[in-house]
Enzyme design. Structure first.
Site, short mmCIF file in Angstrom:
data_model
loop_
_atom_site.label_atom_id
_atom_site.label_comp_id
_atom_site.label_asym_id
_atom_site.label_seq_id
_atom_site.Cartn_x
_atom_site.Cartn_y
_atom_site.Cartn_z
N HIS A 18 -8.59 -16.27 3.86
CA HIS A 18 -8.22 -15.62 2.60
C HIS A 18 -6.87 -14.92 2.81
O HIS A 18 -6.81 -13.78 3.24
CB HIS A 18 -9.31 -14.61 2.19
CG HIS A 18 -9.08 -13.94 0.88
ND1 HIS A 18 -10.11 -13.39 0.14
CD2 HIS A 18 -7.95 -13.72 0.15
CE1 HIS A 18 -9.63 -12.85 -0.97
NE2 HIS A 18 -8.31 -13.03 -0.98
N HIS A 20 -2.92 -14.91 0.82
CA HIS A 20 -1.99 -15.40 -0.22
C HIS A 20 -0.62 -15.47 0.42
O HIS A 20 -0.11 -14.43 0.87
CB HIS A 20 -1.95 -14.44 -1.41
CG HIS A 20 -3.30 -14.24 -2.04
ND1 HIS A 20 -3.70 -14.90 -3.17
CD2 HIS A 20 -4.36 -13.46 -1.66
CE1 HIS A 20 -4.94 -14.53 -3.47
NE2 HIS A 20 -5.36 -13.65 -2.58
N HIS A 198 -11.84 -15.94 -6.45
CA HIS A 198 -11.99 -14.49 -6.29
C HIS A 198 -13.02 -14.03 -7.32
O HIS A 198 -12.93 -14.39 -8.50
CB HIS A 198 -10.68 -13.77 -6.60
CG HIS A 198 -9.63 -13.87 -5.53
ND1 HIS A 198 -9.22 -15.05 -4.99
CD2 HIS A 198 -8.91 -12.89 -4.91
CE1 HIS A 198 -8.29 -14.81 -4.07
NE2 HIS A 198 -8.08 -13.52 -4.00
N GLU A 201 -14.39 -8.49 -6.91
CA GLU A 201 -13.46 -7.58 -6.21
C GLU A 201 -13.41 -6.29 -7.04
O GLU A 201 -13.86 -5.24 -6.60
CB GLU A 201 -12.09 -8.23 -6.06
CG GLU A 201 -11.04 -7.35 -5.36
CD GLU A 201 -9.65 -7.97 -5.37
OE1 GLU A 201 -9.38 -8.87 -6.18
OE2 GLU A 201 -8.80 -7.51 -4.55
N ASP A 279 -5.72 -11.01 3.12
CA ASP A 279 -5.38 -11.02 1.70
C ASP A 279 -3.86 -11.04 1.48
O ASP A 279 -3.30 -12.10 1.27
CB ASP A 279 -6.06 -9.84 0.98
CG ASP A 279 -6.33 -10.08 -0.48
OD1 ASP A 279 -6.13 -11.22 -0.95
OD2 ASP A 279 -6.77 -9.13 -1.18
N ASP A 280 -3.23 -9.87 1.54
CA ASP A 280 -1.77 -9.77 1.32
C ASP A 280 -1.21 -8.81 2.36
O ASP A 280 -0.91 -7.64 2.05
CB ASP A 280 -1.51 -9.23 -0.09
CG ASP A 280 -2.09 -10.12 -1.16
OD1 ASP A 280 -1.49 -11.16 -1.46
OD2 ASP A 280 -3.19 -9.79 -1.66
N1 ADE Z 1 -3.49 -12.16 -5.71
C1 ADE Z 1 -3.06 -11.76 -4.51
N2 ADE Z 1 -3.92 -10.90 -3.96
C2 ADE Z 1 -4.95 -10.77 -4.83
C3 ADE Z 1 -6.16 -10.03 -4.82
N3 ADE Z 1 -6.52 -9.22 -3.83
N4 ADE Z 1 -6.96 -10.13 -5.91
C4 ADE Z 1 -6.62 -10.91 -6.93
N5 ADE Z 1 -5.51 -11.63 -6.98
C5 ADE Z 1 -4.67 -11.56 -5.94
ZN ZN Z 2 -7.06 -12.50 -2.46
#
Ligand code: ADE
Ligand code: ZN
Length: 338
Positions: A18, A20, A198, A201, A279-280
């Site tokens: 996971h 991006h 997703h 969350e 994630d990011d």
């Molecule tokens: N796009 C990038 N990170 C995300 C996240 N945590 N939740 C939803 N969309 C995303």
């Molecule tokens: Zn994500």
């Protein structure tokens, strides 16, 4: 000798499921690409950018995330971004990655779909050759955009089936339930794309049910709020649907501001296949290893929990069976020798 969780985590062979790719854009690369591509940014320095990364919600983050990706223009930019992430993963003993990309974040501002895909996929190929990292690419639909826009994006993917393995669903969750995308997911499944989404969350547990029932996903990304529905938890355990958890993301987006209260251990105890991911990472303060360290520290995870989390990433991956078995065997060999 007592167990040293940090050395164990650093040395462990890892997989990330996971991530991006646009969320790996580090502030220094953002500044460099802004200069290269003559894009004006609202911030003047790396420090100013980092200071701006304080998020009260998912939407606060997404606003900066979409603004940040405006510096990505050419195939070379997408290559550089992806290869920088893969180099970092190589340094962290990561053997396999399943990467999300958000084509609509680029096509909406006039970048050609194949400029994005060609840059990302040539970096994946170089990392396979030079680092031995295997990968899968998962194309996400932005859920705040329309079904028509998702179908248009899907038509691009159909021409590039050799390089796009799966489809995902991301962006603003609340008010954009999975069922909005039932038809495009059905079309994508019919074309052989593997579905994930997703869900849960920020959105309610019912969105996790919809992702399973309407989109027929093979994994849930995040899924924290599934815990609010005991029957759903039983179902996810029974059907062995993996959940890709992202601890530092949960902390920074206020999904779980205090990691000592993170539900991860409860999920493991309920028999869920949970994995750790970033994630990011450039927005949330840490890559894969940092996420393992943060959650291990917050919950005082023991050796067995770390082994389960590490192995789960290979078990839950979309590697073909023989490659998956080989990766799990390599992981088990590491465990027997550590
Ligand atoms: N796009 C990038 N990170 C995300 C996240 N945590 N939740 C939803 N969309 C995303
Ligand atoms: Zn994500």
């Amino acid at each position: 000798m007592s167990f040293n969780a940090e050395s164990f985590i650093r040395a462990m062979p890892k997989a990330e499921l996971h991530i991006h790719i646009e969320g790996t854009l580090e502030p220094d690369m953002m500044m460099e690409l802004a200069k290269r591509n003559k894009v004006t940014l609202p911030h003047n320095s790396v420090e100013e950018i980092r200071t701006a990364y304080q998020f009260g919600s998912l939407q606060d983050f997404l606003d900066l995330y979409y603004a940040g990706m405006s510096v990505l223009k050419s195939e070379r930019d997408f290559f550089d971004l992806t290869f920088a992430y893969l180099t970092r993963m190589h340094q962290e003993n990561t053997r396999h990655v399943e990467i999300f990309f958000d084509p609509q974040g680029h096509t909406e501002r006039g970048i050609v779909f194949n400029t994005v895909l060609d840059g990302i996929s040539s970096a994946l190929e170089k990392a396979r050759k030079e680092y031995g990292i295997s990968s899968r690419l998962i194309m996400c639909f932005l859920r705040h955009l329309s079904e028509d826009s998702a179908f248009e994006t899907f038509s691009h993917a159909c021409r590039c089936k050799d390089r796009i393995f799966g489809i995902g669903l991301d962006s603003s969750e609340k008010g954009h339930p999975p069922s909005k995308f039932s038809r495009v997911y059905r079309a994508a499944r019919d074309e052989g794309f593997v579905p994930v989404a997703h869900a849960g969350e920020e959105g309610p547990s019912s969105y996790v049910c919809e992702a399973l029932d309407d989109l027929k996903v093979k994994r849930i990304d995040h899924g924290n709020r599934a815990l609010e529905d005991p029957l759903l938890v039983q179902r996810i355990a029974r059907e062995q649907i993996p959940l890709t958890m992202c601890p530092l993301s949960n902390k920074r987006l206020q999904v779980c501001p205090d990691l000592t209260k993170h539900p991860l251990q409860k999920m493991l105890d309920a028999g869920l296949i949970v994995t750790i991911n970033s994630d990011d990472p450039s927005y949330f303060g840490g890559y894969l290893t940092d996420n393992f360290l943060a959650i291990s520290d917050a919950l005082s995870l023991d050796r067995q929990a770390l082994i389960t989390l590490g192995r789960n990433a290979f078990v839950a991956s979309f590697l073909p069976d023989h490659e998956k078995q080989k990766a799990i065997d390599d992981f088990d060999l590491f465990i027997s020798q550590f």
